[in-house]
Design a protein around this motif. Structure first.
Motif, PDB file in Angstrom:
ATOM      1  N   ARG A 181      25.061  43.050  49.582  1.00 35.35           N
ATOM      2  CA  ARG A 181      25.335  42.164  50.733  1.00 35.35           C
ATOM      3  C   ARG A 181      26.603  42.621  51.450  1.00 35.35           C
ATOM      4  NH1 ARG A 181      22.251  39.046  53.337  1.00 35.35           N
ATOM      5  NH2 ARG A 181      21.427  38.155  51.411  1.00 35.35           N
ATOM      6  N   THR A 227      28.009  33.739  54.191  1.00 32.71           N
ATOM      7  CA  THR A 227      27.653  32.734  53.198  1.00 32.71           C
ATOM      8  C   THR A 227      27.436  33.434  51.865  1.00 32.71           C
ATOM      9  OG1 THR A 227      26.446  31.743  54.992  1.00 32.71           O
ATOM     10  CG2 THR A 227      26.202  30.713  52.855  1.00 32.71           C
ATOM     11  N   GLY A 282      30.038  34.232  48.117  1.00 33.29           N
ATOM     12  CA  GLY A 282      31.418  34.535  47.761  1.00 33.29           C
ATOM     13  C   GLY A 282      31.758  36.010  47.799  1.00 33.29           C
ATOM     14  N   LEU A 283      30.800  36.855  47.416  1.00 37.81           N
ATOM     15  CA  LEU A 283      31.099  38.282  47.385  1.00 37.81           C
ATOM     16  C   LEU A 283      31.456  38.765  48.791  1.00 37.81           C
ATOM     17  CD1 LEU A 283      29.060  41.049  45.622  1.00 37.81           C
ATOM     18  CD2 LEU A 283      29.762  41.328  47.970  1.00 37.81           C
ATOM     19  N   TYR A 327      15.336  43.485  45.650  1.00 37.95           N
ATOM     20  CA  TYR A 327      16.183  42.311  45.931  1.00 37.95           C
ATOM     21  C   TYR A 327      15.494  41.012  45.493  1.00 37.95           C
ATOM     22  CZ  TYR A 327      18.819  38.826  48.608  1.00 37.95           C
ATOM     23  OH  TYR A 327      19.547  37.728  48.976  1.00 37.95           O
ATOM     24  N   ASN A 361      16.792  39.354  41.802  1.00 37.86           N
ATOM     25  CA  ASN A 361      16.886  37.891  41.918  1.00 37.86           C
ATOM     26  C   ASN A 361      15.812  37.092  41.168  1.00 37.86           C
ATOM     27  OD1 ASN A 361      19.342  37.572  43.300  1.00 37.86           O
ATOM     28  ND2 ASN A 361      18.375  38.365  45.165  1.00 37.86           N
ATOM     29  N   TRP A 417      19.184  37.752  37.963  1.00 40.25           N
ATOM     30  CA  TRP A 417      19.918  36.521  38.337  1.00 40.25           C
ATOM     31  C   TRP A 417      19.622  35.363  37.370  1.00 40.25           C
ATOM     32  CZ3 TRP A 417      23.859  35.238  41.651  1.00 40.25           C
ATOM     33  CH2 TRP A 417      24.083  33.877  41.865  1.00 40.25           C
ATOM     34  N   HIS A 446      29.937  39.836  39.673  1.00 34.38           N
ATOM     35  CA  HIS A 446      30.309  38.540  40.259  1.00 34.38           C
ATOM     36  C   HIS A 446      29.623  37.363  39.583  1.00 34.38           C
ATOM     37  CE1 HIS A 446      32.605  40.008  43.819  1.00 34.38           C
ATOM     38  NE2 HIS A 446      31.981  41.122  43.460  1.00 34.38           N
ATOM     39  N   THR A 447      28.616  37.635  38.777  1.00 31.96           N
ATOM     40  CA  THR A 447      27.900  36.555  38.081  1.00 31.96           C
ATOM     41  C   THR A 447      28.456  36.430  36.660  1.00 31.96           C
ATOM     42  OG1 THR A 447      26.269  38.031  37.108  1.00 31.96           O
ATOM     43  CG2 THR A 447      25.783  37.203  39.312  1.00 31.96           C
ATOM     44  N   HIS A 464      34.711  38.072  35.492  1.00 31.22           N
ATOM     45  CA  HIS A 464      35.529  36.932  35.931  1.00 31.22           C
ATOM     46  C   HIS A 464      36.308  36.269  34.798  1.00 31.22           C
ATOM     47  CE1 HIS A 464      34.244  36.599  40.065  1.00 31.22           C
ATOM     48  NE2 HIS A 464      32.981  36.385  39.778  1.00 31.22           N
ATOM     49  N   ARG A 519      25.256  27.584  48.398  1.00 32.24           N
ATOM     50  CA  ARG A 519      23.967  28.169  48.751  1.00 32.24           C
ATOM     51  C   ARG A 519      22.893  27.371  48.029  1.00 32.24           C
ATOM     52  NH1 ARG A 519      22.615  32.140  46.378  1.00 32.24           N
ATOM     53  NH2 ARG A 519      24.424  32.300  45.022  1.00 32.24           N
ATOM     54  N   LYS A 564      23.189  26.123  41.155  1.00 32.12           N
ATOM     55  CA  LYS A 564      24.298  25.291  41.650  1.00 32.12           C
ATOM     56  C   LYS A 564      24.207  23.835  41.187  1.00 32.12           C
ATOM     57  CE  LYS A 564      26.129  28.721  44.068  1.00 32.12           C
ATOM     58  NZ  LYS A 564      27.449  29.311  43.769  1.00 32.12           N
ATOM     59  N   GLY A 604      29.454  32.412  38.326  1.00 28.50           N
ATOM     60  CA  GLY A 604      30.400  33.465  37.985  1.00 28.50           C
ATOM     61  C   GLY A 604      31.825  32.955  38.177  1.00 28.50           C
TER      62      GLY A 604
HETATM   63  O1  LIG Z   1      23.702  38.022  48.815  1.00 34.37           O
HETATM   64  P1  LIG Z   1      22.911  36.765  48.544  1.00 34.37           P
HETATM   65  O2  LIG Z   1      21.660  37.033  47.768  1.00 34.37           O
HETATM   66  O3  LIG Z   1      22.688  35.979  49.813  1.00 34.37           O
HETATM   67  O4  LIG Z   1      23.787  35.816  47.623  1.00 34.37           O
HETATM   68  C1  LIG Z   1      25.159  35.528  47.893  1.00 34.37           C
HETATM   69  C2  LIG Z   1      26.059  36.015  46.770  1.00 34.37           C
HETATM   70  O5  LIG Z   1      25.824  35.184  45.629  1.00 34.37           O
HETATM   71  C3  LIG Z   1      26.472  35.541  44.414  1.00 34.37           C
HETATM   72  O6  LIG Z   1      27.885  35.312  44.524  1.00 34.37           O
HETATM   73  C4  LIG Z   1      28.753  35.427  43.415  1.00 34.37           C
HETATM   74  O7  LIG Z   1      30.002  35.931  43.828  1.00 34.37           O
HETATM   75  C5  LIG Z   1      31.073  35.011  44.048  1.00 34.37           C
HETATM   76  C6  LIG Z   1      32.349  35.814  44.306  1.00 34.37           C
HETATM   77  O8  LIG Z   1      32.716  36.552  43.173  1.00 34.37           O
HETATM   78  C7  LIG Z   1      31.254  34.090  42.855  1.00 34.37           C
HETATM   79  O9  LIG Z   1      32.299  33.159  43.145  1.00 34.37           O
HETATM   80  C8  LIG Z   1      29.948  33.332  42.608  1.00 34.37           C
HETATM   81  O10 LIG Z   1      30.098  32.565  41.425  1.00 34.37           O
HETATM   82  C9  LIG Z   1      28.785  34.289  42.433  1.00 34.37           C
HETATM   83  O11 LIG Z   1      27.582  33.513  42.444  1.00 34.37           O
HETATM   84  C10 LIG Z   1      26.149  36.975  44.077  1.00 34.37           C
HETATM   85  O12 LIG Z   1      26.771  37.345  42.860  1.00 34.37           O
HETATM   86  C11 LIG Z   1      26.501  37.921  45.223  1.00 34.37           C
HETATM   87  O13 LIG Z   1      26.078  39.253  44.914  1.00 34.37           O
HETATM   88  C12 LIG Z   1      25.749  37.484  46.462  1.00 34.37           C
HETATM   89  O14 LIG Z   1      26.126  38.280  47.574  1.00 34.37           O
END
Ligand SMILES: O=P(O)(O)OC[C@H]1O[C@H](O[C@H]2O[C@H](CO)[C@@H](O)[C@H](O)[C@H]2O)[C@H](O)[C@@H](O)[C@@H]1O
Ligand SMILES: O=c1ccn([C@@H]2O[C@H](COP(=O)(O)OP(=O)(O)O)[C@@H](O)[C@H]2O)c(=O)[nH]1
Length: 461
Positions: free
Chosen positions: A17, A26, A28-29, A83, A88, A92, A161-162, A192, A271, A276, A371
């Motif tokens: 992303r 939208t 966090g990454l 993806y 996912n 995921w 990030h997860t 993390h 999201r 969540k 994460g």
């Molecule tokens: O790119 P998407 O499929 O639209 O999803 C969005 C992002 O979601 C996840 O975010 C994570 O990263 C955050 C920052 O480190 C963290 O705070 C959060 O707990 C994680 O869920 C995912 O890991 C990213 O790759 C996506 O871009």
């Protein structure tokens, strides 16, 4: 090691992303990497977010201030297998402790490896010898191994990030060794929390015959040495606080505040993802309304939930489920003057979100697993120091390791969350200030710059 006086190499960030200029990030990454790259400059390589007849038919190049963007499109088949499929529907849910939702298909794994190879082919052509490469997240685990096969000798770091689940869950993944042992091709793997690091070490030491070497390095069974460490991601604390202060004079925030008509606001921003805990959150809010009629008409829950990963069936299901629940709860409790839940499937820029956070008496952040969860940190940083709101936070978000003065809850326990909500709504100002001050201290010491510097220092040092 970067020698004194020597210019550090260019930073090359690689992630699936990418937050393009003037696009709401939208997730966090994307939010975090945009802020980090804006400060230091560098190249950001990843998926354009678009589909084309063939993957990487052409490279899209764009420069915006200090950031050069290079993105590629994906073919429909690659997008679906990589993806929407393996990333996912397999990794995921597994990484978020939901093996019941894992849908493993060999064709998805093949697509995942195919897209990682495309990333490696295109990226290898762009690299310079001094570049420091920083790869992000579960979409790109085998990328370093593939870059090494193409002769890349640069320092390469990886950040997950997860959460990383316990080894007992990781081994449920078919062909887990082929995938997870490629982590050893990175020089540094960042996670993390200490729990995630323990899971990684446990997996390498006890499941696949690795060993711990002096200096804290891990040796994989194939003999490659790499380091792993805890680097909790954060936010640009000063910037978020500043934006939140200024947002209070924005018309949109003023009008929103007026629309509350003096009611207390509880805010959730997530999201639309099953991880969540939104259904459990609605349940807990309904429980409060059920048992405390005195709160009717005096409290509003604003749940911002931009749709996410709509190509994945589980995400379409959770969307329908939440629409049903919000409709049911509102139908049951609403009056002609008051609707308890404002449920909004739309994304908002940080400039507005920060204002909404500041207006809210309670930030309700209750993921089943997360994460980190940057929304929790943004909520705290956005508060008015003289009259801050209260954070109700899941123990299973990475953020709970640092924000220990939040009201910590198990999101699956409806009554515990309901109790915390009522306690937050009734909390005296003095206690709110003391809790907020302590959390804000943490965020001021450990902001996004500190996170980035700590990781890059460990990678290049
Ligand atoms: O790119 P998407 O499929 O639209 O999803 C969005 C992002 O979601 C996840 O975010 C994570 O990263 C955050 C920052 O480190 C963290 O705070 C959060 O707990 C994680 O869920 C995912 O890991 C990213 O790759 C996506 O871009
Ligand atoms: O309408 C929205 C909803 C979310 N976000 C941002 O998306 C990120 C969500 O990150 P988090 O770590 O909380 O969860 P993720 O979505 O990455 O799992 C945060 O920076 C939010 O401010 C946003 O900009 N607009």
């Amino acid at each position: 090691m970067t020698r004194p006086g020597k210019k550090p190499g260019r930073l090359v960030v690689v992630s699936n992303r990418v937050a393009m200029p003037r696009q709401t990030a939208t997730g966090g990454l994307a939010s975090a990497m945009r802020a980090a790259l804006q400060e230091r400059g560098g190249l950001w390589f990843g998926w354009s977010g678009k589909l084309a007849a063939q993957s990487a038919e052409e490279l899209h190049r764009l420069s915006d201030g200090p950031i050069d963007y290079v993105t590629i499109d994906l073919s429909r088949a690659d997008h679906d297998d990589f993806y929407a499929g393996f990333a996912n529907r397999t990794l995921w849910p597994l990484f978020h402790y939901r093996p019941d939702l894992v849908d493993y298909q060999r064709s998805h794994l093949e697509g995942y490896l195919r897209v990682n190879a495309v990333f490696a082919d295109e990226l290898a052509k762009l690299l310079e010898p001094d570049d420091i490469i920083w790869v992000h997240d579960y979409h790109l685990i085998p990328l370093a191994a593939m870059l090494r096969e193409r002769g890349v000798r640069n320092r390469i770091g990886f950040f997950l990030h997860t959460p990383l689940p316990a080894a007992a869950l990781l081994i449920a993944l078919p062909k887990h060794r082929e995938l997870l042992e490629t982590l050893a091709s990175y020089d540094l793997v960042g996670l993390h929390t200490a729990r995630d690091l323990r899971a990684l070490e446990d997996y390498f030491l006890h499941e696949v015959g690795g060993a711990m070497r002096p200096g804290g390095r891990l040796r994989a069974a194939n003999g490659r040495l790499f380091r792993a460490g805890v680097f909790p991601i954060s936010i640009d604390t000063a910037e978020v606080a500043d934006v939140a202060r200024k947002a209070m004079s924005e018309d949109a925030v003023r009008e929103f505040k007026q629309s509350l008509d003096g009611r207390d606001l509880i805010i959730g921003v997530d999201r639309l993802d099953y991880s969540k805990g939104l259904a459990q959150r609605f349940e807990a809010f309904a429980h409060v309304l059920e048992r405390s009629p005195a709160l009717h008409s005096h409290v509003t829950l604003l749940q911002i939930a931009p749709p996410s990963r709509g190509a994945v069936p589980e995400y379409r299901l959770i969307r329908r489920e939440l629409e049903r629940m919000a409709g049911h709860i509102n139908g049951k409790f609403a009056t002609p003057e008051w609707v308890p839940i404002r449920y909004v499937n739309q994304s908002f820029p940080h400039s507005l979100l920060a204002g909404y956070y500041r207006v809210a008496r309670v930030g309700l952040v209750t993921p089943l697993r997360d994460g980190m969860n940057l929304v929790a940190k943004e909520y705290v940083a956005s508060q008015d120091p003289k009259n801050p709101g209260v954070l109700v936070l899941s123990r299973f978000a990475g953020a709970a390791q640092e924000l220990t003065e939040a009201l910590l809850v198990n999101p699956a326990d409806t009554v515990e969350v309901a109790d915390a909500l009522e306690r937050a709504l009734a909390m005296p100002q003095r206690e709110r200030i003391a809790r907020w001050r302590s959390m804000m201290d943490v965020l001021q010491r450990h902001d996004l710059t500190a996170w980035r510097n700590a990781f890059l220092h460990a990678l290049t040092g």
